[in-house]
Design an enzyme around this catalytic site. Sequence first.
Site, PDB file in Angstrom:
ATOM      1  N   SER A  55       0.819  -1.072  -0.129  1.00 61.11           N
ATOM      2  CA  SER A  55      -0.128   0.011   0.133  1.00 61.11           C
ATOM      3  C   SER A  55       1.015   1.411   0.042  1.00 61.11           C
ATOM      4  CB  SER A  55      -0.876   0.024   1.190  1.00 61.11           C
ATOM      5  OG  SER A  55      -1.715  -1.058   0.993  1.00 61.11           O
ATOM      6  N   GLY A 236      -4.392  -2.031  -0.560  1.00 57.65           N
ATOM      7  CA  GLY A 236      -3.661  -1.584  -1.886  1.00 57.65           C
ATOM      8  C   GLY A 236      -3.571  -0.147  -1.962  1.00 57.65           C
ATOM      9  N   GLY A 238      -2.956   3.740  -3.975  1.00 57.74           N
ATOM     10  CA  GLY A 238      -3.604   4.678  -4.990  1.00 57.74           C
ATOM     11  C   GLY A 238      -5.026   5.049  -4.886  1.00 57.74           C
ATOM     12  N   CYS A 264      -9.295  -1.742   3.943  1.00 53.98           N
ATOM     13  CA  CYS A 264      -8.428  -0.541   3.409  1.00 53.98           C
ATOM     14  C   CYS A 264      -8.983  -0.155   2.015  1.00 53.98           C
ATOM     15  CB  CYS A 264      -7.086  -0.957   3.431  1.00 53.98           C
ATOM     16  SG  CYS A 264      -5.971   0.492   3.551  1.00 53.98           S
ATOM     17  N   PHE A 265      -8.208  -0.734   0.902  1.00 50.01           N
ATOM     18  CA  PHE A 265      -8.839  -0.382  -0.252  1.00 50.01           C
ATOM     19  C   PHE A 265      -9.939  -1.117  -0.665  1.00 50.01           C
ATOM     20  CE2 PHE A 265      -8.054  -0.151  -5.039  1.00 50.01           C
ATOM     21  CZ  PHE A 265      -7.607   1.056  -5.147  1.00 50.01           C
ATOM     22  N   GLN A 268     -12.955   1.067   0.505  1.00 51.69           N
ATOM     23  CA  GLN A 268     -13.134   1.904  -0.373  1.00 51.69           C
ATOM     24  C   GLN A 268     -13.701   1.512  -1.636  1.00 51.69           C
ATOM     25  OE1 GLN A 268      -9.054   3.477  -0.907  1.00 51.69           O
ATOM     26  NE2 GLN A 268      -9.070   4.216   1.091  1.00 51.69           N
ATOM     27  N   ASN A 306      -2.747   2.592   7.237  1.00 55.91           N
ATOM     28  CA  ASN A 306      -2.271   2.908   6.151  1.00 55.91           C
ATOM     29  C   ASN A 306      -3.220   3.492   4.811  1.00 55.91           C
ATOM     30  OD1 ASN A 306      -0.221   3.563   4.088  1.00 55.91           O
ATOM     31  ND2 ASN A 306      -0.034   1.538   3.711  1.00 55.91           N
ATOM     32  N   GLY A 308      -4.625   6.915   2.557  1.00 55.99           N
ATOM     33  CA  GLY A 308      -4.736   8.462   2.286  1.00 55.99           C
ATOM     34  C   GLY A 308      -5.989   8.938   1.759  1.00 55.99           C
ATOM     35  N   PHE A 309      -6.869   7.854   1.407  1.00 62.17           N
ATOM     36  CA  PHE A 309      -8.256   8.279   0.902  1.00 62.17           C
ATOM     37  C   PHE A 309      -9.370   7.596   1.815  1.00 62.17           C
ATOM     38  CE2 PHE A 309      -5.364   8.186  -2.840  1.00 62.17           C
ATOM     39  CZ  PHE A 309      -5.802   9.475  -3.709  1.00 62.17           C
ATOM     40  N   HIS A 354      -6.125  -1.918   9.388  1.00 65.73           N
ATOM     41  CA  HIS A 354      -5.515  -3.461   9.048  1.00 65.73           C
ATOM     42  C   HIS A 354      -5.472  -4.315  10.202  1.00 65.73           C
ATOM     43  CE1 HIS A 354      -3.294  -2.345   5.413  1.00 65.73           C
ATOM     44  NE2 HIS A 354      -3.941  -1.291   5.545  1.00 65.73           N
ATOM     45  N   GLU A 356      -4.979  -7.309  10.395  1.00 66.81           N
ATOM     46  CA  GLU A 356      -4.163  -8.470  10.594  1.00 66.81           C
ATOM     47  C   GLU A 356      -2.823  -8.054  11.431  1.00 66.81           C
ATOM     48  OE1 GLU A 356      -2.055  -5.480   8.501  1.00 66.81           O
ATOM     49  OE2 GLU A 356      -4.264  -6.337   8.138  1.00 66.81           O
TER      50      GLU A 356
END
Length: 380
Positions: A55, A236, A238, A264-265, A268, A306, A308-309, A354, A356
Amino acid sequence: MTTSTRGAARVPAVLVLEDGRIFRGRAYGAVGETFGEAVFSTGMTGYQETLTDPSYDRQIVVATAPQIGNTGWNDEDDESSRIWVSGYVVRDPARVPSNWRAKRSLDDELERQGVVGISGIDTRALTRHLRERGSMRAGIFSGEAITAESELLARVLAQPHMKGASLYEEVATQEAYVVPAIGEKRFTVAAIDLGIKGMTPHRMAERGIEVHVLPATATADEVYAVKPDGVFFSNGPGDPATADGPVALMSAVLERKTPLFGICFGNQILGRALGFGTYKLKYGHRGINQPVQDRTTGKVEVTAHNHGFAVDAPLDQVSETKFGRAEVSHVCLNDDVVEGLQLLDQPAFSVQYHPEAAAGPHDAAYLFDRFVSLMEGQRA
């Protein structure tokens, strides 16, 4: 571009931010130049897991902990096959690693993998700057890569922004593979790799789950070919606004009402599949000490982040979506950012952080058990 140079600690280095601020220090790791988005991580430990987290692709990570490298580098704690950060910024690198598991120093590993870093700068001042101005493009230059400041800044400004960046296919596996269940096999899960950390399928395997890790480009037919009891969408890098393929795949999974879990990703992606928007945070959440409240239990957890979006969803109401009712299940207590979603009419949920816990606290490990409960309920 990097070059290996022994004695890098004696080589001058500069960090150049896109707003023109410059920090001067010494080379750490490989000597050369690198570019990425400058972000800070507040974790006091777990730098090996951070550096190998996919990520962090195309990001220059600033460690807020003042001394880094004390425990060296071992061969067990990597979360993927390589270091993914584009650059590393530390204040006081450890002169000698001291841990019984260490095989080599962090400095040596950064150099071995060609990761350009900088040490000896005021990381507290840098972190305050990024908090006030926001995460931004940056470059680290050391040795012969250092030229006139105006030239260095121009090179930084020529780099792409993180907003609009499609990166998940860069870090995902190209070939499917299987992580077998530990002990008796209870369930089969298809895990979509958008930048998955190695500890995530391991946590599922510990619970008797055989995990089929599939490429980010997997189709619904490929997912259901493994006859999954549940489907997982990973973390992930981006901008999630670029991830139309994973959104379409998740929509297909939701249409079949297969138990679904995302982190996380993946959170989203679920937000987008439900019709919510996403947006870029000013400086994001990165570290292992973020307080999150699970609204289903009222419990407050200290969690590893972790991202940023974030998902743009209403905090205090149930939303009607094409897949039924949805609500925000978790929220960050620092800034009210959406940290989790759940559907009320079918077995699907996600969190932004996260569970995990590699590295990080174990407060959220129960989320894997919640996923197991959804699969048990569906089977019954």
